[in-house]
Design a protein around this motif. Sequence first.
Motif, short mmCIF file in Angstrom:
data_model
loop_
_atom_site.label_atom_id
_atom_site.label_comp_id
_atom_site.label_asym_id
_atom_site.label_seq_id
_atom_site.Cartn_x
_atom_site.Cartn_y
_atom_site.Cartn_z
N LYS A 10 49.93 32.49 77.42
CA LYS A 10 50.45 33.80 77.79
C LYS A 10 51.83 34.04 77.17
O LYS A 10 52.15 35.14 76.73
CB LYS A 10 50.52 33.92 79.31
N PHE A 14 52.76 37.29 74.60
CA PHE A 14 53.77 38.31 74.82
C PHE A 14 54.79 38.33 73.68
O PHE A 14 55.28 39.38 73.30
CB PHE A 14 54.48 38.09 76.17
N GLN A 17 53.19 40.36 71.06
CA GLN A 17 53.22 41.79 71.36
C GLN A 17 54.60 42.36 71.07
O GLN A 17 54.72 43.48 70.56
CB GLN A 17 52.84 42.03 72.83
N PHE A 77 54.87 40.79 83.96
CA PHE A 77 53.90 41.54 83.19
C PHE A 77 52.57 41.62 83.92
O PHE A 77 51.91 40.61 84.12
CB PHE A 77 53.67 40.90 81.82
N MET A 81 48.18 44.65 80.42
CA MET A 81 49.11 45.68 79.99
C MET A 81 49.20 45.71 78.46
O MET A 81 49.18 44.69 77.80
CB MET A 81 50.48 45.44 80.60
N LYS A 83 50.82 46.52 74.58
CA LYS A 83 52.02 45.95 73.97
C LYS A 83 53.26 46.83 74.18
O LYS A 83 54.35 46.33 74.46
CB LYS A 83 51.80 45.71 72.49
N ASP A 85 53.93 49.03 76.65
CA ASP A 85 54.37 48.95 78.04
C ASP A 85 55.00 47.59 78.33
O ASP A 85 55.98 47.48 79.07
CB ASP A 85 53.19 49.19 78.98
N SER A 86 54.42 46.53 77.75
CA SER A 86 54.96 45.18 77.96
C SER A 86 56.38 45.07 77.44
O SER A 86 57.26 44.50 78.08
CB SER A 86 54.06 44.14 77.26
#
Length: 314
Positions: A10, A14, A17, A77, A81, A83, A85-86
């Motif tokens: 994870k 992120f 992203q 996060f 969600m 990319k 918005d993240s």
Amino acid sequence: MKFLTVNSSKTDWFRYQIFLSGLVSAKNHIRMKTCLFSFLMLSIFASCSLLSGKESEKPVAKAYGKELYLSQILEIFPPGMGKEDSVQILKNYLEGWVRKQVILQRAESNLTSDQKNVDQLIEDYRTSLLIYKYEQKYLSQKLDTIISEDQVRTFYDSNKDNLVLMNSIVKALFVKISNSSQALEKVKELYRSNKDEEIKALDDLCLQGAAKYDYFNEQWVSFNYVLGEVPYQPDSQEDFLRKNQSLEFKDSLFTYLLNIKDYKLKGELAPLGYERENIKSIILNQRKQVLIKDLEIKMYNEALNRGQLKVFVQ
């Protein structure tokens, strides 16, 4: 040089992203000599896979020598969600984190050693929180929440001196209807009636044409609450209730109709129906206190019998 690949973790996802968004930028508005806040961009090409386990993780923010890493805040996060918005969530979180460090640094610089010694406060809070959580778990397993009408009545009869009204209460019917409504005159004829067929006719008219209509489910309600619906305040609520069964008031837009079916004055004994839910809450709270007290005594005696307690001051 091989193209950068995305690991399944994870954290790496992120970071990827953030890289794709192109929104990572420096935050220049917090200018402090000892505070560095930046978003880190990842290179699109690398000689190894993205952030392999052997490579040191890079911080996403720094402040006063403290570093914050993405792996520490993955819970911010929501699953699934996108990319953009993240990245926005991350940017907002990091800005808040940096601002908090600024305030913390000022506190560290301005408070005395004694003022900064919060270890005992933290321990006291932890102790209270753990005890509370255990008590709530115990109560959820042991507490009898069923309260009979006989128990409510017994409590009411035994505590009448403590059940005195602090404000006047009424059973009432209230109508707010437009002055231009075709039903206005018929409503004015019916709103004081106690006949079932006329009350039914009033219901039909008001539900279709009134701006507001309420008979409060035939329950006792505070007279203050009812008066809050009407642009009129009597000089004395008690005198008004003694002398009036109804009220008609009109302004430029609406007519307000109030029919008082029953009332109890401030200082009188509260009706059982008005106090029923409050009495149930009191009985339930008393049961909780008894259960917790019994639990404390039981646990204390068990620990004492096992030799786990000693008091050295006699």
